[in-house]
Design an enzyme around this catalytic site. Structure first.
Site: not given
Length: 412
Positions: A5-6, A15, A173, A175, A258-260
Site C-alpha cells: 500500500s502506502h 489486502k 494498491d 486506493d 478520508e483525510e489520508s
C-alpha cells in the site's frame, strides 16, 4: 492483492475485502491475523497445497478481466468526454503499483492526452525518492515521496513548456490519490477533498438531491463549511472507510472521503461505483474538474478559502504508555472539564462520532474556529493529535499545546 500500500516495501501483506467490497472490519482482520499466526506457529501444518496448473484446470477456477471491466465502465462515473474535448494533459505516476497497466489502457481506450510518467515496476521500489524519515514509502500525499513528479511539474511550468495540466500519483494498491497542479504543486488531501465535494455536488445532477456528504472526524472542517454552503447534510464518522459503505451502496451518501487521501463517490446516475477507496477515480476527477471549470483544483481551493476561510491543519504525536493509551480510547465526554480551548469556548466534546454514534476511540474537542482530535496509536507508545485552526498558524500551535495538556491531564 499482495501489496505494501502506502507503506515501506518490507511491510507488504495481503489486502482482504469482504463480500460488500468495502474495507474489512477489525473482527475479520483480527480473525485472519490470529489464524495466520496459528498456522505459522504450527509450521503451516494443515495448509493444503495444489500445483498451479492443477488449480487453473479445476472446475471452480475461472478468469475475469478486471482491467477491462474497470476501464470500460469509467464513463459511467466520470465525464471523460469533457476531459478529451478540453485536451487536458495528464501525467500519471502509478508509483510502481497495481495501477501501472490501468493508466495506459485508460489513456488509449478513451483517447485521452495521458502520459504514464513512470511505468517502472520494481518489488524494491528503488526508483522512489525517500520519504521524510529516509524510508521508501509509496505515499502519494507526501511531498517527499512525490518529489520526482512535483519537480517534473515545477520544471515544466518554470520553462513555460507546461507538460501537464494535471499530474497525479497513486500508492501501490491505488486506493489513494495525490494531485499536483502547475500553480499549486502537491495539494493537501483535505484541500482536494473540499474541492471535489463542492464540484461533484454542484455537477452530478443524477445524484439523490438529499444525498449527504461523508467525512471522517479528523478531516478538515472546511468540508463542513462547504457542505453547509451546498445545503447538504454532513455525516461525520470515525476514522475508517468502512463507515461510508452503507451510504455508497444506497446512494444516500454519494461521497465519502478520508483525510489520508482516500475517497470514492457514486456513478453519474447515483448508483454505486465502488465501496472502497479508488485512487484512480479521484485522480481522474481532477482532470474533469479542470476541463469543466477551466481552473485547476488548487485555484478552486483558493476560491473556497476566500469564501469560507483558510484553515491550517497539522498532526503531531505525544508520548503515552499503553495504560494511558487504553484510557484515552475509553474516555467519555464527562471526563473533560475544560470549557475553553485556545481562547474560544468549547462547543462540543466528542467521544462518539456525530454522524453515526460509533465510538471514535479517543476524543475530539471543537470550538467556533478550531478543533483537535486525540487518538491512541495502534503500533507505537504515542497518541496522535490532529488539529486545525481557521485563525492561523500561531493559533494552531496554541490549540496543539493546550490539547496535549488537556489530554495528558485526563489520562495521567
Amino acid at each position: 492483492m499482495v501489496t505494501p500500500s502506502h507503506n515501506p516495501p518490507a511491510d507488504g501483506g495481503f489486502k482482504y475485502n469482504p463480500p460488500h467490497g468495502g474495507p474489512a472490519d477489525t473482527d475479520a482482520t483480527g480473525w485472519i491475523a490470529n489464524r495466520a499466526n496459528e498456522l505459522l506457529e504450527n509450521g503451516l501444518r494443515g495448509v493444503k497445497r495444489i500445483p498451479l496448473n492443477d488449480a487453473l484446470k479445476a472446475d471452480g477456477t475461472g478468469k475475469f478481466d478486471f482491467l477491462s471491466s474497470y476501464v470500460d465502465d469509467l464513463p459511467s462515473v466520470l465525464d471523460l468526454d469533457a476531459i478529451r474535448t478540453a485536451g487536458v494533459r495528464i501525467g500519471a505516476d502509478p508509483m510502481g503499483g497495481a495501477s501501472v497497466d490501468y493508466w495506459g489502457e485508460i489513456g488509449e481506450r478513451h483517447q485521452l492526452d495521458l502520459t504514464v510518467v513512470n511505468p517502472t515496476v520494481d518489488p524494491q521500489w528503488a526508483f522512489m525518492t525517500l520519504d521524510w524519515d529516509e524510508k521508501i514509502r509509496m505515499d502519494c500525499s507526501s511531498p517527499s515521496a512525490m518529489a520526482s513528479l512535483i519537480k517534473r511539474m515545477s520544471d515544466s511550468a518554470s520553462a513555460g513548456t507546461g507538460a501537464f495540466d494535471v499530474a497525479t500519483g497513486n500508492d501501490a494498491d491505488a486506493d489513494r490519490h495525490g494531485i499536483v497542479t502547475p500553480d499549486g504543486g502537491l495539494m493537501n488531501p483535505n484541500h482536494y477533498l473540499a474541492v471535489a465535494i463542492d464540484y461533484l455536488y454542484r455537477n452530478r445532477t443524477g445524484w439523490n438531491p438529499e444525498s449527504v456528504v461523508g467525512k471522517t472526524l479528523v478531516s478538515s472542517s472546511i468540508i463542513d463549511r462547504v457542505a453547509a454552503g451546498l445545503g447538504r447534510k454532513l455525516v461525520e464518522v470515525p476514522v475508517g472507510f468502512k463507515w461510508f459503505v452503507p451510504g455508497l451502496l444506497s446512494g444516500e451518501g454519494a461521497f465519502g472521503g478520508e483525510e489520508s487521501a482516500g475517497a470514492s463517490f457514486n456513478k453519474r446516475d447515483g448508483s454505486v461505483w465502488t465501496t472502497d477507496k479508488d485512487g484512480i477515480l479521484l485522480a481522474l476527477l481532477a482532470s474533469e474538474i479542470t476541463a469543466v471549470t477551466g481552473k485547476s483544483p488548487s485555484q478552486l481551493y483558493k476560491g473556497l478559502t476566500d469564501q469560507f476561510g483558510a484553515p491550517v491543519y497539522a498532526r503531531i504525536d505525544a508520548a503515552a504508555t499503553r495504560e494511558q493509551k487504553a484510557k484515552l480510547g475509553k474516555l467519555s465526554a464527562a471526563d473533560v472539564t475544560a470549557t475553553t480551548l485556545a481562547g474560544e469556548d468549547i462547543t462540543a466534546k466528542l467521544t462518539e462520532a456525530p454522524g453515526n454514534g460509533a465510538s471514535i476511540g479517543g476524543l475530539k474537542v471543537v470550538t467556533e474556529n478550531a478543533w483537535f482530535a486525540a487518538r491512541p496509536s495502534g503500533t507505537e507508545d504515542v497518541y496522535k493529535i490532529y488539529a486545525e485552526s481557521f485563525k492561523g498558524a500561531d493559533h494552531l500551535k496554541q490549540v496543539q499545546e493546550e490539547a496535549k495538556a488537556l489530554v495528558d491531564g485526563v489520562i495521567s
